[in-house]
Design a protein around this motif. Structure first.
Motif, PDB file in Angstrom:
ATOM      1  N   UNK A 242      59.977  46.747  17.949  1.00  0.00           N
ATOM      2  CA  UNK A 242      58.810  46.009  17.460  1.00  0.00           C
ATOM      3  C   UNK A 242      58.149  45.172  18.542  1.00  0.00           C
ATOM      4  N   UNK A 243      58.938  44.616  19.462  1.00  0.00           N
ATOM      5  CA  UNK A 243      58.412  43.663  20.442  1.00  0.00           C
ATOM      6  C   UNK A 243      58.214  44.265  21.823  1.00  0.00           C
ATOM      7  N   UNK A 244      58.346  45.577  21.968  1.00  0.00           N
ATOM      8  CA  UNK A 244      58.199  46.210  23.280  1.00  0.00           C
ATOM      9  C   UNK A 244      56.791  45.990  23.815  1.00  0.00           C
ATOM     10  N   UNK A 245      56.638  45.333  24.988  1.00  0.00           N
ATOM     11  CA  UNK A 245      55.291  45.111  25.535  1.00  0.00           C
ATOM     12  C   UNK A 245      54.694  46.421  26.042  1.00  0.00           C
ATOM     13  N   UNK A 246      53.374  46.510  26.092  1.00  0.00           N
ATOM     14  CA  UNK A 246      52.744  47.718  26.638  1.00  0.00           C
ATOM     15  C   UNK A 246      52.953  47.793  28.140  1.00  0.00           C
ATOM     16  N   UNK A 247      52.878  48.982  28.717  1.00  0.00           N
ATOM     17  CA  UNK A 247      53.015  49.098  30.177  1.00  0.00           C
ATOM     18  C   UNK A 247      51.829  48.474  30.890  1.00  0.00           C
ATOM     19  N   UNK A 248      52.075  48.051  32.117  1.00  0.00           N
ATOM     20  CA  UNK A 248      50.995  47.484  32.915  1.00  0.00           C
ATOM     21  C   UNK A 248      49.968  48.558  33.254  1.00  0.00           C
ATOM     22  N   UNK A 249      48.709  48.192  33.465  1.00  0.00           N
ATOM     23  CA  UNK A 249      47.704  49.185  33.865  1.00  0.00           C
ATOM     24  C   UNK A 249      48.116  49.891  35.148  1.00  0.00           C
ATOM     25  N   UNK A 250      47.673  51.150  35.281  1.00  0.00           N
ATOM     26  CA  UNK A 250      48.050  51.927  36.461  1.00  0.00           C
ATOM     27  C   UNK A 250      47.493  51.308  37.730  1.00  0.00           C
ATOM     28  N   UNK A 251      46.301  50.754  37.694  1.00  0.00           N
ATOM     29  CA  UNK A 251      45.689  50.130  38.861  1.00  0.00           C
ATOM     30  C   UNK A 251      45.309  48.707  38.507  1.00  0.00           C
ATOM     31  N   UNK A 252      45.430  47.765  39.452  1.00  0.00           N
ATOM     32  CA  UNK A 252      45.038  46.386  39.144  1.00  0.00           C
ATOM     33  C   UNK A 252      43.551  46.279  38.886  1.00  0.00           C
ATOM     34  N   UNK A 253      43.201  45.359  38.037  1.00  0.00           N
ATOM     35  CA  UNK A 253      41.797  45.141  37.726  1.00  0.00           C
ATOM     36  C   UNK A 253      41.070  44.595  38.948  1.00  0.00           C
ATOM     37  N   UNK A 254      39.851  45.077  39.223  1.00  0.00           N
ATOM     38  CA  UNK A 254      39.133  44.586  40.404  1.00  0.00           C
ATOM     39  C   UNK A 254      38.833  43.095  40.282  1.00  0.00           C
ATOM     40  N   UNK A 255      38.913  42.430  41.432  1.00  0.00           N
ATOM     41  CA  UNK A 255      38.633  40.996  41.445  1.00  0.00           C
ATOM     42  C   UNK A 255      37.148  40.742  41.202  1.00  0.00           C
TER      43      UNK A 255
END
Length: 266
Positions: free
Chosen positions: A215-228
């Motif tokens: 139930x509490x499993x967090x989603x995976x991080x995005x494949x690429x970091x968000x642009x600054x």
């Protein structure tokens, strides 16, 4: 010949209790649910949890038992209903698992146990049918299994009620590995699994942890970091030309002249 007389006394009626409850029972020809005394007379469940369990057991298969649906049906509200559901999970009367459908929608599957197994054993949690979007869990590597097993075994240091058998650890290792594979430190996983545990005795720690791991499993991080985000536009204090900078000031062309001291300028 004299006719035989039968003088047998009628059967005695049960005595009426001097105090306490008196039952007048009538047979239900239809629309009834069999509920065990192990639930209705449970000494560790709250009255809300007992009533909620009886209501859930009376529902037909496929009925909605989300917190929102139950709160719309009863006056207790979402907080008390959520707490009662956690009680039922901790005592083996309920199991909830999350499943992702082929469409991408995440749903919660609820299983109600009207007669949970013995309190010393964990209730079986039927796995959801595998789909194209959710294949069967992959057995973790020996290193990943070892790390997950150490994390699960160490939970009893945080709370003695989370004592797991070797079989429970093997069954929960793949779900625990999913957390570690997403870059979550073991300390954070342990903290999440042990936070906000019910105050009542936990008779089925494996079922409780299986629910929380799913139930509490967090989603995976995005494949690429968000642009600054670029710095905001500023107006140069010397030439009034626009330039990007986190703070107001001078543009690049005017900065050298603005930074010269009055002595150098002279």
């Amino acid at each position: 010949m004299t006719e035989q007389q039968l003088n047998a006394p009628p059967p005695a009626k049960p005595p009426i209790p001097a105090s306490g409850i008196r039952h007048i029972n009538r047979r239900h020809p239809d629309r009834f649910t069999v509920v065990g005394n192990h639930l209705t007379q449970h000494r560790e469940l709250s009255l809300t949890a007992i009533g909620l369990a009886a209501h859930i057991q009376s529902l037909p298969a496929g009925a909605k038992v989300t917190i929102k649906c139950l709160a719309d049906r009863f006056p207790e509200g979402e907080v008390r209903i959520a707490a009662a559901l956690r009680e039922l999970e901790a005592h083996g009367y309920l199991a909830r698992t999350r499943e992702r459908l082929p469409s991408g929608q995440v749903i919660t599957r609820t299983v109600s146990y009207n007669n949970p197994p013995a309190m010393t054993a964990s209730p079986p949690i039927p796995p959801p049918a595998p789909t194209a979007a959710q294949p069967a869990p992959i057995t973790p590597s020996p290193e990943a299994h070892r790390a997950a097993a150490e994390l699960l075994t160490d939970l009893r240091r945080h709370d003695p009620r989370l004592l797991l058998s070797a079989r429970d650890v093997r069954n929960l290792a793949p779900a625990t590995t999913a957390w570690l594979d997403r870059g979550i430190p073991p300390e954070a996983v342990s903290r999440t699994l042990t936070a906000g545990l019910p105050t009542a005795p936990i008779h089925h720690p494996a079922a409780l942890l299986a629910h929380r791991l799913t139930e509490l499993l967090p989603p995976p991080l995005p494949a690429t970091p968000r642009p600054a985000r670029p710095d905001p536009l500023q107006n140069c204090e010397s030439c009034d030309r626009a330039f990007r900078s986190p703070e107001p000031g001078h543009c690049r062309d005017c900065t050298p002249s603005a930074s010269r001291s009055p002595a150098m300028a002279a």
